[in-house]
Design an enzyme around this catalytic site. Structure first.
Site: not given
Length: 338
Positions: A46, A139, A179, A203, A231
């Site tokens: 399951n 981030h 950015d 952007k 980035d």
């Protein structure tokens, strides 16, 4: 080799790993001079997950390595169950090693009635029994404050910059942020690469649609320059590929894309292949299968950095000292990153 690294006094280090990135786990263990502790892990019909360790972890300092890769939610649950099992098996301390932190991009609310899922991940790890988190290039750095305990926020920059220095003419480099939000990181890159010019791509981002951005124009001088476009994470590649095309249209001599996390969700590979970049450089914080690799991609090992961080935590050492000496200390030992 043993699965346990002895410490002093009466300390022992154990590395365990979920099923998200076994290659990285074995590479980290090799750097530590130990084996990954054998773990029994399987799924019930399951979808429920079962975990059991084959050796005692009582009194050990255990590091649980699991990264955010597909299937993301299953891997999150597996790590939580592994941590819970360690707590109930009387581990002395448990450190969640998350090279790519799950849900790290959902670190704030853009609209009403949205979650802050990055905070939720930290709460889940704490509730499961994690005493500490080790991660690479969150981030947003302030996300460290979401966890009620120590967070060792590692930077892949030394690994990536070391490679770029060896491959490119530093006299003609311009560092570019894709950015405005990554300008500070780009500034650090520019400083470490000799203080060259800095630029960013303006952007627009539709916050109501995932992975939808439009790169508009370059702010800064990139004409005739070898641009290093930096980035933290490449997912579908829309932002970075669009930025690369804008740079080429603005007269850049070449564009080298550099990022820590190469998630590479569809249609990222085609975008990167066709965006005009000379080379794409990432680390192996997430597994990158052979089907996602091409001649223009370079994948650097993050294992030496993670291993050094784990040793510093275990020995109550200084992370600042680690950042100051890395990767020079590994070069002296003949360790190769690519």
């Amino acid at each position: 080799m043993s699965a346990v690294l002895a410490g002093n006094p009466d300390k022992s280090l154990v590395l365990v790993a979920g099923r998200s990135h076994p290659k990285l786990a074995s590479d980290v263990a090799a750097q530590l001079g130990i084996d990954v502790l054998e773990t029994t892990a399987y799924d019930f019909a399951n979808g429920e997950i079962y975990v059991r360790y084959t050796e005692s972890v009582r009194g050990s300092d255990v590091f649980v390595l699991q990264t955010s890769t597909s299937p993301t939610n299953k891997n999150i649950m597996e790590q939580l169950i592994m941590i819970d099992a360690l707590k109930r098996a009387s581990a002395r301390s448990v450190t969640a090693v998350c090279p790519l932190m799950p849900y790290c991009r959902q670190d704030k609310k853009h609209l009403g009635r949205e979650p802050i899922s990055s905070r939720l991940m930290c709460d889940l790890l704490k509730t499961a029994g994690a005493n500490r988190i080790v991660s690479v290039d969150l981030h947003a750095s302030q996300s460290q404050g979401f966890f009620d305990g120590p967070v060792d926020h590692l930077a892949a920059m030394p690994v990536l910059i070391d490679y770029v220095r060896a491959k490119m003419d530093l006299d003609n480099i311009s560092v570019v942020s894709p950015d405005a939000g990554r300008i500070r990181v780009a500034e650090q890159w520019a400083h470490r690469l000799g203080g060259g010019p800095l630029a960013f791509v303006h952007k627009t981002h539709d916050i109501t649609r995932a992975n939808h951005v439009t790169s508009n124009r370059v702010v800064g001088d990139v004409e005739g320059k070898d641009c290093v476009l930096v980035d933290d994470l490449i997912d579908t590649g829309g932002t970075i590929a669009g930025a690369c095309r804008v740079l080429k249209d603005s007269g850049a001599k070449s564009v080298t894309i550099v990022a820590t996390h190469g998630v590479f969700s569809e249609p990222c590979i085609e975008r990167l292949k066709n965006c005009g970049a000379r080379e794409v450089i990432v680390t192996d914080t997430v597994p990158i299968s052979e089907e996602k690799r091409w001649d223009g991609l370079t994948v650097l090992s993050i294992a030496p950095l993670l291993a050094d961080a784990i040793k510093a935590v275990f020995a109550n050492g200084s992370m600042a000292d680690l950042f100051e000496t890395y990767p020079a200390n590994h070069k002296e030992q003949g360790i190769v990153y690519a």
